[in-house]
Design a protein around this motif. Structure first.
Motif, PDB file in Angstrom:
ATOM      1  N   GLU A  89       0.427  -1.169  -0.351  1.00 53.89           N
ATOM      2  CA  GLU A  89       0.104   0.279  -0.061  1.00 53.89           C
ATOM      3  C   GLU A  89       0.946   0.922   0.317  1.00 53.89           C
ATOM      4  O   GLU A  89       0.477   2.926  -0.296  1.00 53.89           O
ATOM      5  CB  GLU A  89      -1.115  -0.001   1.511  1.00 53.89           C
ATOM      6  CG  GLU A  89      -1.848  -1.272   1.318  1.00 53.89           C
ATOM      7  CD  GLU A  89      -3.096  -0.795  -0.001  1.00 53.89           C
ATOM      8  OE1 GLU A  89      -2.925   0.198  -0.819  1.00 53.89           O
ATOM      9  OE2 GLU A  89      -3.284  -2.291  -1.414  1.00 53.89           O
ATOM     10  N   ARG A 144       1.518   2.162  -3.728  1.00 49.57           N
ATOM     11  CA  ARG A 144       0.085   2.271  -4.520  1.00 49.57           C
ATOM     12  C   ARG A 144       0.267   3.672  -5.530  1.00 49.57           C
ATOM     13  O   ARG A 144       0.186   4.772  -4.995  1.00 49.57           O
ATOM     14  CB  ARG A 144      -1.115   1.679  -3.932  1.00 49.57           C
ATOM     15  CG  ARG A 144      -2.452   2.083  -5.055  1.00 49.57           C
ATOM     16  CD  ARG A 144      -3.539   1.550  -4.001  1.00 49.57           C
ATOM     17  NE  ARG A 144      -3.621   0.362  -2.816  1.00 49.57           N
ATOM     18  CZ  ARG A 144      -3.835  -1.014  -4.195  1.00 49.57           C
ATOM     19  NH1 ARG A 144      -3.617  -0.267  -5.722  1.00 49.57           N
ATOM     20  NH2 ARG A 144      -3.575  -1.970  -3.730  1.00 49.57           N
ATOM     21  N   VAL A 148       0.667  -2.733  -8.085  1.00 48.60           N
ATOM     22  CA  VAL A 148      -0.381  -1.959  -7.697  1.00 48.60           C
ATOM     23  C   VAL A 148       0.459  -0.305  -8.105  1.00 48.60           C
ATOM     24  O   VAL A 148       0.429   0.606  -7.709  1.00 48.60           O
ATOM     25  CB  VAL A 148      -0.220  -1.261  -6.003  1.00 48.60           C
ATOM     26  CG1 VAL A 148      -0.930  -2.903  -4.686  1.00 48.60           C
ATOM     27  CG2 VAL A 148       1.300  -1.383  -5.586  1.00 48.60           C
TER      28      VAL A 148
END
Length: 169
Positions: free
Chosen positions: A60, A63, A92
């Motif tokens: 994340e 991302r 991502v």
């Protein structure tokens, strides 16, 4: 004095297209990954430890970013190590490259120039903006000339008030 003065934009009337290469710079965060952080004592790649560190990456954090992978350690890293990190992050990220941030910017601008539709400039006089608040890789200017030379009527570099003629077709 009752004379009316008309304000005219002579640059617009000239049919000159002002092109700012910074408009093509892809937007988004850039993040680097240094492989030395994945090495034992920043010198040796131990496969099991390396795989564990790659598995622990919080994707994340990456991302929608542009990622460059580099190795600041004086260590030999097998190619499969780059494969593992790239495979982890590809779902991502917007783009991943090997090299430093400058290398990333060259590749991003290359892709942007290669995919941009320059058709609106066909047969026109084009002025490529010379000053910018963003740093543009020199190679981008070279690639831009390659794209524009066959289609433009003339190409200039600089500002409307002081430009350098590059070519006329």
């Amino acid at each position: 004095m009752s004379e009316e003065f008309e304000i005219r934009n002579k640059v617009t009337e000239s049919g000159l297209i002002n092109f700012d290469l910074t408009d093509l710079v892809p937007k988004g965060a850039r993040k680097g990954i240094d492989l030395k952080d994945f090495l034992f004592m920043e010198m040796i790649l131990k496969e099991k430890d390396f795989r564990e560190k790659v598995a622990a990456i919080d994707i994340e954090e990456y991302r929608n970013t542009y990622v460059y992978i580099y190795n600041s350690a004086d260590a030999i890293v097998p190619l499969w190590a780059y494969f593992l990190i790239t495979a982890k992050l590809t779902p991502v990220t917007k783009k991943i490259v090997f090299g430093n941030q400058d290398d990333l910017e060259v590749i991003l601008m290359h892709n942007a120039i290669q995919t941009y539709d320059f058709e609106e400039m066909r047969g026109k006089r084009v002025l490529v903006k010379g000053c910018s608040d963003k740093e543009i890789p020199e190679n981008a200017y070279i690639e831009l000339v390659e794209q524009l030379q066959p289609i433009v009527k003339s190409l200039m570099f600089g500002e409307a008030c002081s430009n350098v003629p590059i070519l006329k077709n």
